[in-house]
Design a protein around this motif. Structure first.
Motif, PDB file in Angstrom:
ATOM      1  N   ASP A 218      29.367  28.070  36.743  1.00  0.00           N
ATOM      2  CA  ASP A 218      30.551  28.878  36.428  1.00  0.00           C
ATOM      3  C   ASP A 218      31.461  28.131  35.461  1.00  0.00           C
ATOM      4  O   ASP A 218      32.060  28.726  34.566  1.00  0.00           O
ATOM      5  CB  ASP A 218      31.312  29.225  37.707  1.00  0.00           C
TER       6      ASP A 218
ATOM      7  N   GLU B 146      30.568  41.093  35.554  1.00  0.00           N
ATOM      8  CA  GLU B 146      29.226  40.707  35.977  1.00  0.00           C
ATOM      9  C   GLU B 146      28.191  41.810  35.773  1.00  0.00           C
ATOM     10  O   GLU B 146      26.998  41.526  35.651  1.00  0.00           O
ATOM     11  CB  GLU B 146      29.232  40.259  37.442  1.00  0.00           C
TER      12      GLU B 146
ATOM     13  N   ASN C  50      28.337  38.289  30.769  1.00  0.00           N
ATOM     14  CA  ASN C  50      28.503  37.788  32.129  1.00  0.00           C
ATOM     15  C   ASN C  50      28.195  36.302  32.157  1.00  0.00           C
ATOM     16  O   ASN C  50      27.741  35.711  31.170  1.00  0.00           O
ATOM     17  CB  ASN C  50      27.612  38.556  33.101  1.00  0.00           C
TER      18      ASN C  50
ATOM     19  N   ARG D 251      38.174  33.264  34.038  1.00  0.00           N
ATOM     20  CA  ARG D 251      37.446  33.401  35.299  1.00  0.00           C
ATOM     21  C   ARG D 251      37.588  34.819  35.851  1.00  0.00           C
ATOM     22  O   ARG D 251      36.600  35.426  36.295  1.00  0.00           O
ATOM     23  CB  ARG D 251      37.967  32.380  36.311  1.00  0.00           C
ATOM     24  N   LYS D 252      38.804  35.334  35.826  1.00  0.00           N
ATOM     25  CA  LYS D 252      39.031  36.693  36.325  1.00  0.00           C
ATOM     26  C   LYS D 252      38.280  37.712  35.474  1.00  0.00           C
ATOM     27  O   LYS D 252      37.716  38.694  35.988  1.00  0.00           O
ATOM     28  CB  LYS D 252      40.526  36.999  36.316  1.00  0.00           C
TER      29      LYS D 252
ATOM     30  N   ASP E 282      29.848  30.571  44.157  1.00  0.00           N
ATOM     31  CA  ASP E 282      29.615  31.388  45.352  1.00  0.00           C
ATOM     32  C   ASP E 282      28.549  30.761  46.249  1.00  0.00           C
ATOM     33  O   ASP E 282      28.672  30.775  47.484  1.00  0.00           O
ATOM     34  CB  ASP E 282      29.185  32.802  44.949  1.00  0.00           C
TER      35      ASP E 282
ATOM     36  N   GLN F 266      34.632  37.653  36.406  1.00  0.00           N
ATOM     37  CA  GLN F 266      34.409  38.241  37.724  1.00  0.00           C
ATOM     38  C   GLN F 266      34.316  39.757  37.651  1.00  0.00           C
ATOM     39  O   GLN F 266      33.639  40.391  38.465  1.00  0.00           O
ATOM     40  CB  GLN F 266      35.523  37.824  38.680  1.00  0.00           C
ATOM     41  N   HIS F 267      34.995  40.343  36.670  1.00  0.00           N
ATOM     42  CA  HIS F 267      34.975  41.797  36.518  1.00  0.00           C
ATOM     43  C   HIS F 267      33.986  42.240  35.448  1.00  0.00           C
ATOM     44  O   HIS F 267      33.943  43.413  35.098  1.00  0.00           O
ATOM     45  CB  HIS F 267      36.378  42.308  36.165  1.00  0.00           C
TER      46      HIS F 267
END
Length: 267
Positions: free
Chosen positions: A123, A203, A208, A196-197, A166, A200-201
């Motif tokens: 990440d 993916e 991605n 990062r945010k 994760d 996350q939206h």
């Protein structure tokens, strides 16, 4: 990813018979690395380094958490507190990075350790790639983080670069292990958190984390090829005497522009 593959991954990075220092902040990634290292290395071969940058109110509690974690598992604990950094400081991240590695050097000397593990994940690779892309970075800047590198005479390793955040938190949760959550991880005034945010939206979209990591590794391979070209020219055509580097201009001008830039930079 099965949890066994996490320990298998760390085993392949463990230096034979030498001690390893773990850089542990108290966050989920580094705490997971700590518990994984305990599964593959004896306590006698582990020490923990912690750096308190002195920039957040929670930092003291995180330092105490890491110290207590080490005491619970009989792992030697070393820490440094930085007092010269301030939130309004220009180029704060760069100054913090330099100071952090200097602190690692000091602690490594004190602990008689040559190998340090850092808990960066894939990440981090994706986020860094996108951040640098937004700043117009070139091939070198867009290259994926190196798994191994040298600094201050120490060998640094990032054993978790193929692992996601994760997956590490799933590992910790499966063992009921606690970690510290940094409140600034929700503060979108920081560019990394904003990126990062966004990821996350994203993916389920074309852009991605997985595709960015793949691109970062491709760019890294291209960067390695360019560096080999530079080294070949340097070895054959560059003469060094005291503080001067000399080469034939005609040979230099035959090089592609990117290689010229790198040769000048190396000089």
């Amino acid at each position: 990813m099965l949890f066994k593959s996490l320990t298998d991954r760390l085993i392949q990075f463990a230096p034979p018979e030498n001690k390893v220092a773990l850089a542990v902040s108290g966050g989920g990634d580094s705490v997971a690395m700590f518990h994984l290292a305990l599964e593959v290395l004896s306590v006698e071969r582990l020490v923990v380094f912690h750096v308190n940058h002195g920039l957040r109110d929670e930092a003291a509690d995180e330092a105490q958490f890491v110290e207590e974690l080490c005491a619970m598992h009989n792992v030697s604990f070393y820490k440094r507190e930085l007092s010269h950094l301030s939130k309004g400081q220009k180029n704060l991240q760069a100054h913090g990075r330099v100071s952090r590695y200097e602190a690692f050097r000091e602690m490594a000397e004190e602990a008689s350790v040559q190998h340090v593990w850092l808990a960066h994940t894939k990440d981090d690779v994706a986020e860094t790639f996108l951040m640098r892309l937004g700043k117009g970075a070139g091939v070198k800047g867009l290259s994926a983080m190196a798994e191994n590198f040298e600094r201050h005479g120490l060998s640094f390793t990032r054993p978790l670069l193929d692992v996601s955040r994760d997956e590490l938190r799933q590992y910790l949760s499966s063992r009921s292990c606690k970690w510290c959550e940094d409140p600034s991880n929700e503060d979108e005034s920081f560019l990394r958190i904003k990126v990062r945010k966004f990821l996350q939206h994203s993916e389920n979209n074309i852009l991605n984390s997985q595709s960015l990591v793949a691109s970062a590794h491709s760019v890294a391979r291209a960067n390695d090829a360019l560096e080999q070209w530079v080294e070949q020219f340097w070895k054959i055509s560059v003469s060094r005497m005291k503080a001067e580097c000399t080469f034939h201009m005609n040979e230099f001008l035959e090089l592609p522009l990117e290689i010229q830039f790198r040769v000048i930079d190396k000089c």
